[in-house]
Design a protein around this motif. Sequence first.
Motif, short mmCIF file in Angstrom:
data_model
loop_
_atom_site.label_atom_id
_atom_site.label_comp_id
_atom_site.label_asym_id
_atom_site.label_seq_id
_atom_site.Cartn_x
_atom_site.Cartn_y
_atom_site.Cartn_z
N ARG A 56 -0.56 5.07 -0.77
CA ARG A 56 -1.86 5.38 0.04
C ARG A 56 -0.85 5.29 2.10
O ARG A 56 -0.49 4.45 2.61
N ASN A 94 -1.87 6.46 4.60
CA ASN A 94 -2.45 6.22 5.85
C ASN A 94 -2.13 5.39 5.88
O ASN A 94 -3.54 4.16 6.96
N SER A 95 -2.07 3.73 5.79
CA SER A 95 -1.60 2.55 5.32
C SER A 95 -0.86 2.40 6.69
O SER A 95 -0.21 2.95 7.53
N LYS A 117 1.02 -0.85 0.08
CA LYS A 117 -0.10 0.09 0.40
C LYS A 117 0.76 1.40 -0.17
O LYS A 117 0.51 2.32 -0.34
#
Length: 583
Positions: free
Chosen positions: A324, A326-327, A319
């Motif tokens: 991403r 914010n994973s 991710k």
Amino acid sequence: MRPMKLWLNSLRVKLFSGLLFTIVPLIIVLLVINYYSTQVVRNQVAQSNKNMLSLYMGQIDRNLQEVDNFLINLSQTNLDLLHLDTDRDANENNYMKAKLRLFQTLNDNVGYYKGVDLFFIYSGMNKDLLMTQNFGSGLAERDQVAKEIVRMLQDSTVAPNVYRWFTWQSGGNHYVYHVIKTGNVYVGAWVDAKKLIIPLQFINLGSNGAALLASDRLEPMSHGDLIAQKGIQLDFNADSYTLSGKKKDYMVMGEPSNKGNFYLFALIPEKTALENLPYLQRISSMISIGAIVFLLLFIIYMRKVFLLPINRIIQAMRKLGEGRWNSRIGQYPTSTEFGIMNDTFNRMITEIQDLKINVYEEKLMHQHAELKHLQLQINPHFFLNSLNIIYNLATVKDFKLIQEMTKCLVTYFRFMFRSNSYLVTLKDELLHTKNYLRIQELRFPGILTYRIDAPEAVQSLQIPPLVIQTMVENSIKHAVNMDEPIQIDVCVNLEEDEQKQWVTIRIEDTGAGFPDHILELLQGNMDVPNEDGEHIGIWNVKRRLHLLYSDKAAIGFYHTEGKGAGVWIRIPAASHDGRGEKS
């Protein structure tokens, strides 16, 4: 190939490979032993039952041979058969005496042959049937058998044979018969097929097993329901047996008759045949099953304790690779080592995200500063021309035009001074452009005319300030001269495609148009030489559109039908928060 190599080099594959190389050979050995033991037991059961079938079929054939001997002797030595081969009406007295003597002979001998139901003699010339009557449960059954014998003898497919017995099927019942023909007289024996397999009913073939006779076309003479329900195919194998049934769970063994065109079959459920498996073979089966269950449990255990936590970390890293940030790895019950790894990973990602936010905000502040600088770059551009216009009007003492000009300039500079925002409504931009064109119309009386066309639906949409006015200013700068009149048109439309709405703005003039080399540079999205400030307004608009909309906005340049200059601008119709970001 690289993803495949990575997968083969993974810890999961190595772990499972080592486990499989340890357990699988043991399982294979046990399965081979199990298979071999099963085959041995099957062969033993098959051989035993084949011997039994041969024994019973031999007994049936011997009984039928004895009947054959009687029929052959009767057909060759009994002279009364000659009277049945003559016309009954010609000498009825002799015919009846011969018939009575033959009936007495058949009736005296049928009791000696337990394998048959009846003997019969049929006169083809007189259509007269003579048969013994000591069988069946009553007169109705004997009459029915008599009709079947006559129908059988009148069937063109029936051919008498001295040495062979044949099968006959009628109304769901099966019979075995033997017919010898002497002249036009038929001598034969008749047996219900069920009677032949009565001795086999005492053989233990299991609760679902069966012994039965089948015709030369392998059609069963009994137990049809069992065969249809289990999906058994009767197949004769002279050497051993065949496995049949929907689940291959029946052993089928057959034995042909030497005296007739029929077979004797034994159907043994495999479960019954394997009941006598050695105790050691059952233990090996249990060990094989236990090894497989252990392998499955071990895989489940390793997946939960070892592989699943690793997979969570890998998924989180993927991710991150997709952007991403914010994973995070969730809180799951896991080993201490993996718990420390998860906490460290989450803390590291948080620190990276904070650093990325700081870098992004710094970049955004730099972008905003550049945008403000570009807008301020436009503000002084009009000052000198404005002062020059007022000076000329004061020289001719046209005070009314001075007042109008001053009012227009006040409106113009008020808009310029408040245009530090990154977006304004299209209505305000068009009013400002109209005010600017009025100033230029006062500057070039009788030379400049203009038209602004924008539907009401687009008036509230937001666009970057001074975009339209800058392009109009560029047209006046390069197209207006004192020799020919010029028309400037501004047209705004709202367009839609499958994804979103767009605001399309077109600015066209009736001047001489772009020089060819300049148009080629503009259409190729290349920088235009800007010596002495030439074309700086176009570069300014393109730069601000890129800062505000990135690749979502577009600008193009062309020649109109009248060879004038044309500019089209397309920007998203979505609202913005004033910082160049979608709201």
